[in-house]
Write a protein that holds these residues in place. Structure first.
Motif, PDB file in Angstrom:
ATOM      1  N   ASN A  39       1.038  -0.709   0.067  1.00 45.20           N
ATOM      2  CA  ASN A  39       0.126  -0.037  -0.138  1.00 45.20           C
ATOM      3  C   ASN A  39       1.342   1.579   0.044  1.00 45.20           C
ATOM      4  O   ASN A  39       1.446   1.339   0.730  1.00 45.20           O
ATOM      5  N   PHE A  40       1.070   2.730  -1.473  1.00 48.86           N
ATOM      6  CA  PHE A  40       1.907   3.001  -0.741  1.00 48.86           C
ATOM      7  C   PHE A  40       0.950   4.299  -0.671  1.00 48.86           C
ATOM      8  O   PHE A  40      -0.050   4.050  -1.519  1.00 48.86           O
ATOM      9  N   LYS A  41       1.189   5.359   0.108  1.00 46.01           N
ATOM     10  CA  LYS A  41       0.759   6.328   0.845  1.00 46.01           C
ATOM     11  C   LYS A  41       1.050   7.319   0.634  1.00 46.01           C
ATOM     12  O   LYS A  41       1.939   7.577   0.518  1.00 46.01           O
ATOM     13  N   ALA A  55      -2.809   3.453  -2.464  1.00 41.92           N
ATOM     14  CA  ALA A  55      -3.112   3.128  -4.064  1.00 41.92           C
ATOM     15  C   ALA A  55      -2.694   2.037  -3.552  1.00 41.92           C
ATOM     16  O   ALA A  55      -1.352   1.531  -2.729  1.00 41.92           O
ATOM     17  N   GLN A  56      -3.276   1.132  -3.845  1.00 42.55           N
ATOM     18  CA  GLN A  56      -2.604  -0.314  -3.815  1.00 42.55           C
ATOM     19  C   GLN A  56      -2.232  -1.343  -4.724  1.00 42.55           C
ATOM     20  O   GLN A  56      -2.930  -0.451  -6.119  1.00 42.55           O
ATOM     21  N   LEU A  57      -0.528  -1.631  -4.664  1.00 42.84           N
ATOM     22  CA  LEU A  57       0.300  -2.326  -5.513  1.00 42.84           C
ATOM     23  C   LEU A  57       0.416  -3.706  -5.619  1.00 42.84           C
ATOM     24  O   LEU A  57       0.462  -3.932  -4.331  1.00 42.84           O
ATOM     25  N   THR A  58       0.438  -4.344  -6.562  1.00 42.50           N
ATOM     26  CA  THR A  58       0.869  -5.675  -6.400  1.00 42.50           C
ATOM     27  C   THR A  58       1.340  -6.296  -8.382  1.00 42.50           C
ATOM     28  O   THR A  58       0.252  -5.718  -8.763  1.00 42.50           O
TER      29      THR A  58
END
Length: 102
Positions: A39-41, A55-58
């Motif tokens: 999770n990037f904030k 935003a969630q990065l997978t």
């Protein structure tokens, strides 16, 4: 906190149509790895308030090969196989292909 060398932040200043200064920031990740999944904030703060967006990065990868493939039973016209499910690369495995050569 410092960012890994494969992360780059670019900030650009500009002005909106009404002349108010604007700031645009972009975070670019290159050579991503599974360890970049998370999770990037983005946190913005001033004397009045603090706001946060995330935003969630997978990071997807090629799945690993199955392991411990074995024949579990066989008859004159059939065979049953088993294997251990591999790492899926962070995306569901859509199927397996079995190939026979005799």
């Amino acid at each position: 906190a410092s960012l890994p060398a494969t992360y780059q932040v670019i900030e650009e200043e500009g002005a909106s149509q009404d002349g108010v200064p604007t700031l645009s920031s972009n975070l670019t990740l290159t050579q991503t790895q599974t360890s970049d999944t998370g999770n990037f904030k983005c946190i913005v703060t001033n004397v009045l308030d603090t706001k946060t967006e995330s935003a969630q990065l997978t990071v997807l990868e090629v799945p690993y090969m199955p392991t411990d493939v074995a024949i579990t039973s066989k008859t004159k016209d059939s065979v049953s196989l088993s294997w251990k499910k591999p790492f899926d690369g962070n995306s569901p495995i859509s199927g397996y292909f079995i190939q026979y050569s005799g």
